[in-house]
Design an enzyme around this catalytic site. Structure first.
Site, PDB file in Angstrom:
ATOM      1  N   ASP A 153      29.850  70.174  92.668  1.00 55.05           N
ATOM      2  CA  ASP A 153      30.105  69.873  94.083  1.00 55.05           C
ATOM      3  C   ASP A 153      31.062  70.904  94.660  1.00 55.05           C
ATOM      4  OD1 ASP A 153      29.184  66.945  94.860  1.00 55.05           O
ATOM      5  OD2 ASP A 153      29.899  66.866  92.788  1.00 55.05           O
ATOM      6  N   ASP A 186      32.005  57.377  90.021  1.00 52.85           N
ATOM      7  CA  ASP A 186      32.915  58.327  90.675  1.00 52.85           C
ATOM      8  C   ASP A 186      34.267  58.312  89.966  1.00 52.85           C
ATOM      9  OD1 ASP A 186      31.038  59.093  92.475  1.00 52.85           O
ATOM     10  OD2 ASP A 186      31.904  58.053  94.195  1.00 52.85           O
ATOM     11  N   LEU A 197      21.921  56.813  86.585  1.00 53.07           N
ATOM     12  CA  LEU A 197      23.062  56.273  85.838  1.00 53.07           C
ATOM     13  C   LEU A 197      23.172  57.000  84.500  1.00 53.07           C
ATOM     14  CD1 LEU A 197      22.263  52.499  86.496  1.00 53.07           C
ATOM     15  CD2 LEU A 197      24.025  53.846  87.614  1.00 53.07           C
TER      16      LEU A 197
HETATM   17  O1  LIG Z   1      28.178  65.468  91.611  1.00 47.74           O
HETATM   18  C1  LIG Z   1      27.079  64.976  92.230  1.00 47.74           C
HETATM   19  C2  LIG Z   1      27.374  63.637  92.837  1.00 47.74           C
HETATM   20  O2  LIG Z   1      27.758  62.723  91.810  1.00 47.74           O
HETATM   21  C3  LIG Z   1      27.954  61.379  92.293  1.00 47.74           C
HETATM   22  O3  LIG Z   1      26.807  60.907  92.884  1.00 47.74           O
HETATM   23  C4  LIG Z   1      25.752  60.644  91.983  1.00 47.74           C
HETATM   24  C5  LIG Z   1      25.983  59.355  91.232  1.00 47.74           C
HETATM   25  O4  LIG Z   1      27.008  59.507  90.295  1.00 47.74           O
HETATM   26  C6  LIG Z   1      24.746  58.947  90.471  1.00 47.74           C
HETATM   27  O5  LIG Z   1      24.971  57.713  89.933  1.00 47.74           O
HETATM   28  C7  LIG Z   1      23.555  58.923  91.463  1.00 47.74           C
HETATM   29  O6  LIG Z   1      23.859  57.889  92.399  1.00 47.74           O
HETATM   30  C8  LIG Z   1      22.991  57.380  93.357  1.00 47.74           C
HETATM   31  C9  LIG Z   1      21.566  57.217  92.894  1.00 47.74           C
HETATM   32  O7  LIG Z   1      20.932  58.467  92.882  1.00 47.74           O
HETATM   33  C10 LIG Z   1      20.821  56.320  93.837  1.00 47.74           C
HETATM   34  O8  LIG Z   1      19.499  56.073  93.376  1.00 47.74           O
HETATM   35  C11 LIG Z   1      21.526  54.983  93.936  1.00 47.74           C
HETATM   36  O9  LIG Z   1      21.610  54.375  92.658  1.00 47.74           O
HETATM   37  C12 LIG Z   1      21.192  53.022  92.632  1.00 47.74           C
HETATM   38  C13 LIG Z   1      20.084  52.845  91.618  1.00 47.74           C
HETATM   39  O10 LIG Z   1      18.975  53.646  91.964  1.00 47.74           O
HETATM   40  C14 LIG Z   1      19.659  51.379  91.652  1.00 47.74           C
HETATM   41  O11 LIG Z   1      18.660  51.130  90.689  1.00 47.74           O
HETATM   42  C15 LIG Z   1      20.844  50.507  91.353  1.00 47.74           C
HETATM   43  O12 LIG Z   1      21.266  50.700  90.001  1.00 47.74           O
HETATM   44  C16 LIG Z   1      21.456  49.465  89.304  1.00 47.74           C
HETATM   45  C17 LIG Z   1      20.524  49.422  88.123  1.00 47.74           C
HETATM   46  O13 LIG Z   1      19.193  49.500  88.576  1.00 47.74           O
HETATM   47  C18 LIG Z   1      20.748  48.116  87.402  1.00 47.74           C
HETATM   48  O14 LIG Z   1      19.948  48.059  86.243  1.00 47.74           O
HETATM   49  C19 LIG Z   1      22.188  47.995  87.009  1.00 47.74           C
HETATM   50  O15 LIG Z   1      22.482  49.010  86.017  1.00 47.74           O
HETATM   51  C20 LIG Z   1      23.384  48.611  84.979  1.00 47.74           C
HETATM   52  C21 LIG Z   1      22.584  48.563  83.722  1.00 47.74           C
HETATM   53  O16 LIG Z   1      21.514  47.648  83.863  1.00 47.74           O
HETATM   54  C22 LIG Z   1      23.502  48.122  82.605  1.00 47.74           C
HETATM   55  O17 LIG Z   1      22.798  48.076  81.387  1.00 47.74           O
HETATM   56  C23 LIG Z   1      24.666  49.086  82.463  1.00 47.74           C
HETATM   57  O18 LIG Z   1      24.170  50.380  82.014  1.00 47.74           O
HETATM   58  C24 LIG Z   1      25.083  51.226  81.307  1.00 47.74           C
HETATM   59  C25 LIG Z   1      24.867  51.052  79.797  1.00 47.74           C
HETATM   60  O19 LIG Z   1      25.112  49.705  79.450  1.00 47.74           O
HETATM   61  C26 LIG Z   1      25.781  51.967  79.012  1.00 47.74           C
HETATM   62  O20 LIG Z   1      25.455  51.856  77.644  1.00 47.74           O
HETATM   63  C27 LIG Z   1      25.620  53.424  79.450  1.00 47.74           C
HETATM   64  O21 LIG Z   1      24.389  53.943  78.980  1.00 47.74           O
HETATM   65  O22 LIG Z   1      25.668  53.527  80.888  1.00 47.74           O
HETATM   66  C28 LIG Z   1      24.747  52.693  81.609  1.00 47.74           C
HETATM   67  C29 LIG Z   1      24.854  53.001  83.091  1.00 47.74           C
HETATM   68  O23 LIG Z   1      26.167  52.949  83.529  1.00 47.74           O
HETATM   69  O24 LIG Z   1      25.346  49.219  83.674  1.00 47.74           O
HETATM   70  C30 LIG Z   1      24.509  49.641  84.760  1.00 47.74           C
HETATM   71  C31 LIG Z   1      25.396  49.822  85.980  1.00 47.74           C
HETATM   72  O25 LIG Z   1      26.021  48.632  86.285  1.00 47.74           O
HETATM   73  O26 LIG Z   1      23.038  48.121  88.118  1.00 47.74           O
HETATM   74  C32 LIG Z   1      22.904  49.357  88.834  1.00 47.74           C
HETATM   75  C33 LIG Z   1      23.824  49.288  90.030  1.00 47.74           C
HETATM   76  O27 LIG Z   1      25.142  49.466  89.629  1.00 47.74           O
HETATM   77  O28 LIG Z   1      21.919  50.779  92.235  1.00 47.74           O
HETATM   78  C34 LIG Z   1      22.370  52.156  92.229  1.00 47.74           C
HETATM   79  C35 LIG Z   1      23.509  52.283  93.205  1.00 47.74           C
HETATM   80  O29 LIG Z   1      24.690  51.926  92.588  1.00 47.74           O
HETATM   81  O30 LIG Z   1      22.809  55.232  94.484  1.00 47.74           O
HETATM   82  C36 LIG Z   1      23.656  56.070  93.714  1.00 47.74           C
HETATM   83  C37 LIG Z   1      24.889  56.389  94.519  1.00 47.74           C
HETATM   84  O31 LIG Z   1      25.552  55.270  94.874  1.00 47.74           O
HETATM   85  O32 LIG Z   1      23.365  60.169  92.128  1.00 47.74           O
HETATM   86  C38 LIG Z   1      24.492  60.582  92.934  1.00 47.74           C
HETATM   87  C39 LIG Z   1      24.141  61.904  93.561  1.00 47.74           C
HETATM   88  O33 LIG Z   1      23.922  62.882  92.627  1.00 47.74           O
HETATM   89  C40 LIG Z   1      29.073  61.325  93.397  1.00 47.74           C
HETATM   90  O34 LIG Z   1      29.160  60.008  93.918  1.00 47.74           O
HETATM   91  C41 LIG Z   1      28.801  62.298  94.517  1.00 47.74           C
HETATM   92  O35 LIG Z   1      29.903  62.321  95.356  1.00 47.74           O
HETATM   93  C42 LIG Z   1      28.544  63.713  93.943  1.00 47.74           C
HETATM   94  O36 LIG Z   1      28.188  64.608  94.979  1.00 47.74           O
END
Ligand SMILES: OC[C@H]1O[C@H](O[C@H]2[C@H](O)[C@@H](O)[C@@H](O[C@H]3[C@H](O)[C@@H](O)[C@@H](O[C@H]4[C@H](O)[C@@H](O)[C@@H](O[C@H]5[C@H](O)[C@@H](O)[C@@H](O[C@H]6[C@H](O)[C@@H](O)[C@@H](O[C@H]7[C@H](O)[C@@H](O)[C@@H](O)O[C@@H]7CO)O[C@@H]6CO)O[C@@H]5CO)O[C@@H]4CO)O[C@@H]3CO)O[C@@H]2CO)[C@H](O)[C@@H](O)[C@@H]1O
Length: 490
Positions: free
Chosen positions: A40, A88, A357
């Site tokens: 970024d 973040d 993620l």
């Molecule tokens: O430097 C570049 C930029 O970086 C940052 O932005 C990026 C950001 O970091 C990325 O995450 C990404 O964010 C966007 C994304 O592109 C959008 O699509 C949206 O994301 C949403 C997503 O599409 C939806 O599906 C939903 O996500 C939920 C998910 O579907 C659910 O299943 C659940 O996930 C749980 C999961 O089920 C659970 O098992 C566990 O997973 C963890 C696992 O247990 C662990 O072992 C390890 O493997 O990690 C796993 C994942 O952490 O936890 C999961 C999370 O709780 O819930 C999910 C929702 O939380 O919602 C998503 C929205 O939250 O929106 C995202 C942005 O908000 O791309 C960004 C751009 O590159 C910075 O923020 C930027 O400033 C930078 O420029």
């Protein structure tokens, strides 16, 4: 091409804080075979001292180091704030002088129905308002990109910076901030419209008047962040969204976003014209302002808009499988990815991708590999369907942990179709030409012709480049990890 993203390398006070640590990471990443890093370039850091007072020193130091390791750079023009989104790890606000303008005029920020402001990114309603010490938001973005080019010319000419990810919204994605965790949103809540600042409201009223509906207002029945569609008058079955007024609003709302992206890309094209690089924009998933239904393709008009800039569509969620989502979410990430990638390929533009993620398991890697080449590796020539590149989010201690990193290395190799590295990008259709001038603007009606749904391209069920290849143990571990992931066991 495979890239990896690094967050937080340059600190808020504009210094390259941990050069030694970054060097150590770059050594590892180079060994893993990645082609480059995504980073970024924060507006909030570079122009923090005042309008047009840019300071590029720290970024120049960083890019010099990256160059030493023979890695390429994907630079994000980050006109958004960092902090508050999932993952973040740093907090980088917009420049203070912009926040100060927002104190006396909070309508410069996206606003929901309840009047809550979002200070993450400027509302697209101020794109053409000269209220930032005489400049419009678009002029600010344009000046920033031109200054980047002037100050990074050597890296551009050396072919180190090969991709500019043009920031067009929150998290750098072309979207509204409709699902903010810091406003209480929890997945899979429907989110909220963000068009209630005075500039957007005026624009809507003007559009409604021109369409001979001067009485139409912005929706007041679309519910709150964590509602289900059925709990709202707007989204429930045969709700407002199906009415003439609902269709008018959704068309206006989604068109504004496309035109916002189009206008910033036009400026990016002027800033980087002639440089040997690609322009790209990040496109998010549903609820973010895309008007996408069974009977309406909300993504293909975005892809069509990108054609005139010859820009890459960078889509997210490549790692997700439907079975990993809870039933109440009613979401199908696999079909969504297939739809978006197909739409872009049908418009003959290049597609890149990211994971939404952090994941370290083979199921996620295999899903990404499948999406990267949905019909497998073509041994005799260029692949019919193939992504231009993939960026893994992100470098972290967890990723560099031995077992995770070994699997990651395997993943990178499979992304390269078992080749050591992409020595001849042109051979694989990945060559990068000097950026030509954007073609003339496409009329919105022509863009909207692309909303007629078409069948997506068929995708194979499994990738032919599985990271499980050759190791039964790795396969079993991958399956177990995936199971643990779906059961949310850490
Ligand atoms: O430097 C570049 C930029 O970086 C940052 O932005 C990026 C950001 O970091 C990325 O995450 C990404 O964010 C966007 C994304 O592109 C959008 O699509 C949206 O994301 C949403 C997503 O599409 C939806 O599906 C939903 O996500 C939920 C998910 O579907 C659910 O299943 C659940 O996930 C749980 C999961 O089920 C659970 O098992 C566990 O997973 C963890 C696992 O247990 C662990 O072992 C390890 O493997 O990690 C796993 C994942 O952490 O936890 C999961 C999370 O709780 O819930 C999910 C929702 O939380 O919602 C998503 C929205 O939250 O929106 C995202 C942005 O908000 O791309 C960004 C751009 O590159 C910075 O923020 C930027 O400033 C930078 O420029």
């Amino acid at each position: 091409m495979s890239y990896i993203e690094q967050l937080g390398v340059i600190s808020n006070n504009n210094s390259f804080k941990d050069e030694e640590g970054t060097r150590m990471q770059l050594v590892q990443l180079k060994k893993a075979g990645v082609d480059g890093i995504m980073v970024d370039v924060w507006w909030g850091i570079i122009e923090s001292k005042g309008p047009k007072q840019y300071d590029w020193k720290a970024y120049r130091q960083l890019f010099k180091v990256v160059k030493e390791y023979g890695l390429k750079i994907q630079a994000i023009m980050s006109f958004h704030k960092c902090g508050g989104n999932v993952g973040d790890i740093v907090n980088i606000p917009l420049p203070q002088w912009v926040l100060d303008i927002g104190k006396s005029n909070p309508d410069i920020f996206y606003t929901n129905r309840a009047g809550t402001r979002n200070i993450e990114y400027l509302s697209l309603g101020v794109d053409n308002e000269p209220i930032f010490e005489g400049r419009t938001a678009i002029q600010i973005y344009s000046d920033f990109m031109k200054s980047f080019r002037e100050n990074m010319l050597d890296f551009l000419e050396d072919g180190i910076i090969i991709d500019i990810e043009v920031g067009t919204g929150p998290a750098g994605e072309l979207r509204y901030p409709s699902y903010q965790q810091n406003q209480g949103w929890i997945f899979p809540g429907i989110g909220e419209f963000q068009c209630y600042d005075k500039y957007m409201e005026e624009d809507f009223k003007k559009a409604a008047k021109e369409a001979s509906y001067p009485d139409w207002e912005l929706p007041s029945n679309a519910g709150q962040y964590n509602d289900t569609p059925e709990e709202t008058e707007f989204f429930k079955k045969n709700g407002t969204y199906k009415t003439k007024q609902g269709i008018f609003f959704l068309t206006w709302y989604s068109n504004k976003l496309i035109l916002h992206g189009d206008q910033i890309l036009e400026e990016a094209n002027k800033a980087f014209r002639g440089c040997t690089l690609k322009l790209a924009i990040k496109v998010a998933e549903l609820t973010a302002g895309y008007y996408n239904l069974d009977e309406r393709d909300g993504y293909r008009p975005i892809a069509r808009m990108l054609t005139r800039h010859n820009a890459i569509l960078n889509f997210t969620c490549l790692e997700m499988k439907n079975t990993e989502q809870s039933a109440e979410a009613y979401c199908g990430p696999q079909q969504l990815v297939q739809q978006v990638l197909s739409a872009a390929w049908k418009e003959k533009i290049k597609v890149a991708g990211e994971n939404a993620l952090p994941r370290y398991d083979s199921t996620a890697y295999n899903q990404i590999l499948l999406n990267a080449r949905p019909n497998g590796v073509n041994q005799i020539g260029e692949h019919a369907l193939k992504m231009f590149g993939f960026t893994y989010l992100r470098v972290s201690d967890d990723l560099l942990e031995k077992r995770n990193f070994n699997l990651f290395k395997k993943f990178v190799k499979k992304m390269h179709a078992n080749q050591e590295y992409c020595q001849y990008p042109e051979k694989y259709g990945n060559s990068i030409e000097p950026l030509a001038q954007s073609r003339p603007r496409v009329l919105i009606d022509n863009l909207l012709d692309a909303t007629t749904p078409t069948e997506p391209y068929p995708f194979d069920k499994e990738t032919d480049m599985s990271v499980d290849d050759g190791s039964f143990l790795a396969f079993i571990i991958g399956k177990l990890k995936s199971l643990m992931h779906s059961l949310n066991i850490q």
